[in-house]
Design a protein around this motif. Structure first.
Motif, PDB file in Angstrom:
ATOM      1  N   UNK A   6       8.505  14.731 -20.083  1.00  0.00           N
ATOM      2  CA  UNK A   6       7.307  14.985 -20.866  1.00  0.00           C
ATOM      3  C   UNK A   6       7.566  14.622 -22.333  1.00  0.00           C
ATOM      4  N   UNK A   7       6.611  13.957 -22.943  1.00  0.00           N
ATOM      5  CA  UNK A   7       6.714  13.575 -24.349  1.00  0.00           C
ATOM      6  C   UNK A   7       5.899  14.540 -25.200  1.00  0.00           C
ATOM      7  N   UNK A   8       6.502  15.009 -26.271  1.00  0.00           N
ATOM      8  CA  UNK A   8       5.812  15.842 -27.249  1.00  0.00           C
ATOM      9  C   UNK A   8       5.571  15.003 -28.488  1.00  0.00           C
ATOM     10  N   UNK A   9       4.363  15.116 -29.043  1.00  0.00           N
ATOM     11  CA  UNK A   9       3.959  14.262 -30.154  1.00  0.00           C
ATOM     12  C   UNK A   9       3.532  15.084 -31.361  1.00  0.00           C
ATOM     13  N   UNK A  10       3.938  14.602 -32.531  1.00  0.00           N
ATOM     14  CA  UNK A  10       3.521  15.190 -33.807  1.00  0.00           C
ATOM     15  C   UNK A  10       2.947  14.076 -34.661  1.00  0.00           C
ATOM     16  N   UNK A  11       1.798  14.330 -35.267  1.00  0.00           N
ATOM     17  CA  UNK A  11       1.219  13.414 -36.255  1.00  0.00           C
ATOM     18  C   UNK A  11       1.339  14.076 -37.612  1.00  0.00           C
ATOM     19  N   UNK A  12       1.871  13.323 -38.567  1.00  0.00           N
ATOM     20  CA  UNK A  12       1.906  13.811 -39.940  1.00  0.00           C
ATOM     21  C   UNK A  12       1.332  12.722 -40.844  1.00  0.00           C
ATOM     22  N   UNK A  13       1.004  13.106 -42.056  1.00  0.00           N
ATOM     23  CA  UNK A  13       0.525  12.157 -43.058  1.00  0.00           C
ATOM     24  C   UNK A  13       1.699  11.680 -43.907  1.00  0.00           C
ATOM     25  N   UNK A  14       1.499  10.597 -44.620  1.00  0.00           N
ATOM     26  CA  UNK A  14       2.577  10.029 -45.436  1.00  0.00           C
ATOM     27  C   UNK A  14       2.694  10.772 -46.772  1.00  0.00           C
ATOM     28  N   UNK A  15       3.074  12.040 -46.677  1.00  0.00           N
ATOM     29  CA  UNK A  15       3.286  12.902 -47.837  1.00  0.00           C
ATOM     30  C   UNK A  15       4.563  13.697 -47.602  1.00  0.00           C
ATOM     31  N   UNK A  16       5.412  13.797 -48.612  1.00  0.00           N
ATOM     32  CA  UNK A  16       6.678  14.514 -48.459  1.00  0.00           C
ATOM     33  C   UNK A  16       6.477  15.970 -48.046  1.00  0.00           C
ATOM     34  N   UNK A  17       5.354  16.568 -48.439  1.00  0.00           N
ATOM     35  CA  UNK A  17       5.076  17.956 -48.076  1.00  0.00           C
ATOM     36  C   UNK A  17       4.985  18.123 -46.554  1.00  0.00           C
ATOM     37  N   UNK A  18       4.715  17.031 -45.850  1.00  0.00           N
ATOM     38  CA  UNK A  18       4.579  17.083 -44.396  1.00  0.00           C
ATOM     39  C   UNK A  18       5.926  17.260 -43.687  1.00  0.00           C
ATOM     40  N   UNK A  19       7.024  17.092 -44.416  1.00  0.00           N
ATOM     41  CA  UNK A  19       8.337  17.257 -43.797  1.00  0.00           C
ATOM     42  C   UNK A  19       8.529  18.663 -43.240  1.00  0.00           C
ATOM     43  N   UNK A  20       7.890  19.669 -43.832  1.00  0.00           N
ATOM     44  CA  UNK A  20       8.018  21.027 -43.293  1.00  0.00           C
ATOM     45  C   UNK A  20       7.434  21.100 -41.875  1.00  0.00           C
ATOM     46  N   UNK A  21       6.363  20.376 -41.615  1.00  0.00           N
ATOM     47  CA  UNK A  21       5.793  20.313 -40.263  1.00  0.00           C
ATOM     48  C   UNK A  21       6.753  19.606 -39.315  1.00  0.00           C
ATOM     49  N   UNK A  22       7.422  18.568 -39.823  1.00  0.00           N
ATOM     50  CA  UNK A  22       8.413  17.842 -39.021  1.00  0.00           C
ATOM     51  C   UNK A  22       9.561  18.772 -38.632  1.00  0.00           C
ATOM     52  N   UNK A  23      10.059  19.556 -39.589  1.00  0.00           N
ATOM     53  CA  UNK A  23      11.159  20.482 -39.309  1.00  0.00           C
ATOM     54  C   UNK A  23      10.749  21.516 -38.261  1.00  0.00           C
TER      55      UNK A  23
END
Length: 136
Positions: A1-18
């Protein structure tokens, strides 16, 4: 199963990535050292996309797909920014002193050291960076 995250090109989005990576580390039962290595490689690769793929555009999507099969974790980072193959960069000369070394190039070198395999392709106007890590 693949899990997907979409973020915007903003450094603040790294917290969502973490947060996404921490959830996946739990799902895949990754040991802490392995999780830290993957987080560092993923942070470096995504930060490069955020900083350089869209020089004049904000609010652009970056897609991160993560899956695990047969003890191999696969992370695919996809963006529609400027075509750029980071793997074509010349390897940094680590024998030079810090003063002599040109700026840049260490990040992708680090990614290649931390991951089992890193590949790049450009298709349908998209940069696709695929990183895999064996997780025995």
């Amino acid at each position: 199963m693949t899990n997907t995250l979409y973020i915007k090109n903003e450094l603040e989005q790294l917290t969502r990535l973490y947060a996404f990576l921490d959830r996946q580390a739990g799902v895949y039962k990754l040991e802490e050292l392995l999780s830290m290595q993957i987080k560092l490689a993923l942070e470096e690769a995504v930060t490069n996309v955020i900083l350089y793929a869209y020089p004049d555009k904000k609010d652009q999507d970056i897609r991160i797909d993560m899956s695990c099969e047969n003890k191999r974790l696969t992370i695919v980072i996809t963006d529609t920014g400027i075509a750029f193959n980071p793997l074509e960069r010349q390897e940094p000369d680590l024998t030079l002193s810090l003063e002599e070394r040109p700026i840049g190039g260490l990040g992708i070198f680090l990614v290649k050291q931390l991951m089992t395999e890193v590949t790049y392709s450009h298709s349908d106007g998209k940069n696709i960076l695929t990183m895999t890590k064996d997780i025995h």
